[in-house]
Write an enzyme that holds these catalytic residues in place. Structure first.
Site, PDB file in Angstrom:
ATOM      1  N   ASP A  68       1.308 -37.130  61.923  1.00  0.00           N
ATOM      2  CA  ASP A  68       0.251 -37.849  62.621  1.00  0.00           C
ATOM      3  C   ASP A  68      -0.901 -36.872  62.785  1.00  0.00           C
ATOM      4  O   ASP A  68      -0.703 -35.713  63.149  1.00  0.00           O
ATOM      5  CB  ASP A  68       0.718 -38.391  63.970  1.00  0.00           C
ATOM      6  CG  ASP A  68      -0.120 -39.597  64.381  1.00  0.00           C
ATOM      7  OD1 ASP A  68      -0.218 -40.557  63.591  1.00  0.00           O
ATOM      8  OD2 ASP A  68      -0.722 -39.571  65.473  1.00  0.00           O
ATOM      9  N   TYR A 150     -11.751 -39.269  57.398  1.00  0.00           N
ATOM     10  CA  TYR A 150     -12.975 -38.638  57.895  1.00  0.00           C
ATOM     11  C   TYR A 150     -13.448 -37.477  57.024  1.00  0.00           C
ATOM     12  O   TYR A 150     -14.383 -36.770  57.399  1.00  0.00           O
ATOM     13  CB  TYR A 150     -12.737 -38.124  59.329  1.00  0.00           C
ATOM     14  CG  TYR A 150     -12.496 -39.204  60.367  1.00  0.00           C
ATOM     15  CD1 TYR A 150     -13.554 -39.768  61.083  1.00  0.00           C
ATOM     16  CD2 TYR A 150     -11.203 -39.649  60.651  1.00  0.00           C
ATOM     17  CE1 TYR A 150     -13.332 -40.740  62.049  1.00  0.00           C
ATOM     18  CE2 TYR A 150     -10.965 -40.626  61.617  1.00  0.00           C
ATOM     19  CZ  TYR A 150     -12.036 -41.163  62.308  1.00  0.00           C
ATOM     20  OH  TYR A 150     -11.824 -42.128  63.266  1.00  0.00           O
ATOM     21  N   LYS A 171      -8.629 -27.914  50.052  1.00  0.00           N
ATOM     22  CA  LYS A 171      -8.301 -28.597  51.320  1.00  0.00           C
ATOM     23  C   LYS A 171      -6.868 -28.266  51.712  1.00  0.00           C
ATOM     24  O   LYS A 171      -6.574 -27.959  52.861  1.00  0.00           O
ATOM     25  CB  LYS A 171      -8.494 -30.116  51.186  1.00  0.00           C
ATOM     26  CG  LYS A 171      -8.166 -30.859  52.477  1.00  0.00           C
ATOM     27  CD  LYS A 171      -8.233 -32.374  52.370  1.00  0.00           C
ATOM     28  CE  LYS A 171      -7.810 -33.016  53.682  1.00  0.00           C
ATOM     29  NZ  LYS A 171      -7.588 -34.462  53.601  1.00  0.00           N
ATOM     30  N   HIS A 176      -5.409 -28.610  57.818  1.00  0.00           N
ATOM     31  CA  HIS A 176      -4.436 -28.953  58.852  1.00  0.00           C
ATOM     32  C   HIS A 176      -3.071 -29.356  58.279  1.00  0.00           C
ATOM     33  O   HIS A 176      -2.031 -28.832  58.654  1.00  0.00           O
ATOM     34  CB  HIS A 176      -5.022 -30.087  59.708  1.00  0.00           C
ATOM     35  CG  HIS A 176      -5.641 -31.194  58.896  1.00  0.00           C
ATOM     36  ND1 HIS A 176      -6.685 -30.976  58.024  1.00  0.00           N
ATOM     37  CD2 HIS A 176      -5.349 -32.513  58.793  1.00  0.00           C
ATOM     38  CE1 HIS A 176      -7.003 -32.109  57.425  1.00  0.00           C
ATOM     39  NE2 HIS A 176      -6.207 -33.067  57.883  1.00  0.00           N
TER      40      HIS A 176
END
Ligand code: IMP
Length: 190
Positions: A68, A150, A171, A176
């Site tokens: 998540d 996003y 990326k 993250h």
């Protein structure tokens, strides 16, 4: 080993596949015949990640992980955060979400933000949580066509390009989700 990634998002699968060693065989929800929407009713990223992983583990009996992710914007007191997917409404439209965020930020110059990912892993012998964060800022308009969500308005710190302008491999190495997945892989290798 077989591992289910509890997501219906093909972009997340595309990101995660190259990060796993060949010995880990990744299955999608489609592969296991799970077509239903998995409820995400938690009030934190960790709770939602756990709900998704637990759902698949209990109903389908697979070793499984779920992610998540939230975008946290400082000038908006942490919005959209855990509500990132539904920021502009339950249709979960990424362009509407980005437009809402850009219009709420307006001309504010303090645009620092971060992506946070929480991964919950459900194994027969226990449950584990791994996190990953990337710092950056929100651009003034959308740029680039790579990635998803996003990405066109998020510029990671140290770069002049958004995640949607950078290649996926980059990326993945600074992002993250890549950081959280690396922790998961390191744990499973042990
Ligand atoms: P979830 O983790 O699928 O619940 O995603 C929450 C929201 O964040 C959705 O609107 C996603 O499109 C967005 N999102 C998740 N991961 C990323 C990412 O890596 N880049 C950009 N947006 C993301």
């Amino acid at each position: 080993m077989q591992l289910v990634f509890a997501t219906h998002n093909p972009n997340k699968l595309k990101e995660v596949r190259p990060l796993l060693p060949k010995s880990m065989h990744l299955l999608s929800l489609k592969d296991i015949g799970c077509q239903e929407e998995i409820p995400e009713t938690g009030s934190s990223l960790e709770e939602n990640a756990r709900l998704k992983a637990q759902y698949v583990f209990k109903k389908y009996g697979y070793t499984c992980f779920a992610d998540d992710t939230g975008l946290i914007v400082d000038a908006l007191n942490g919005e959209p955060g855990v509500y990132s997917a539904r920021y502009a409404g339950k249709q979960k439209d990424p362009h509407a979400n980005m437009e809402k965020l850009l219009s709420k930020l307006g001309a504010i110059s303090h645009r620092s933000a971060r992506f946070q990912t929480v991964i919950a892993l459900y194994l027969k012998d226990g449950q584990y949580v791994f996190t990953g964060t990337v710092e950056g800022k929100i651009t003034e308009d959308k740029r680039g066509i790579n990635g998803f969500g996003y990405d066109p308005i998020f510029m990671p710190r140290g770069f002049d390009l958004t995640f949607a302008e950078l290649p996926l491999s980059l990326k993945n190495s600074i992002g993250h989700r890549g950081k959280a997945i690396k922790k998961l892989v390191d744990y499973l290798k042990k």
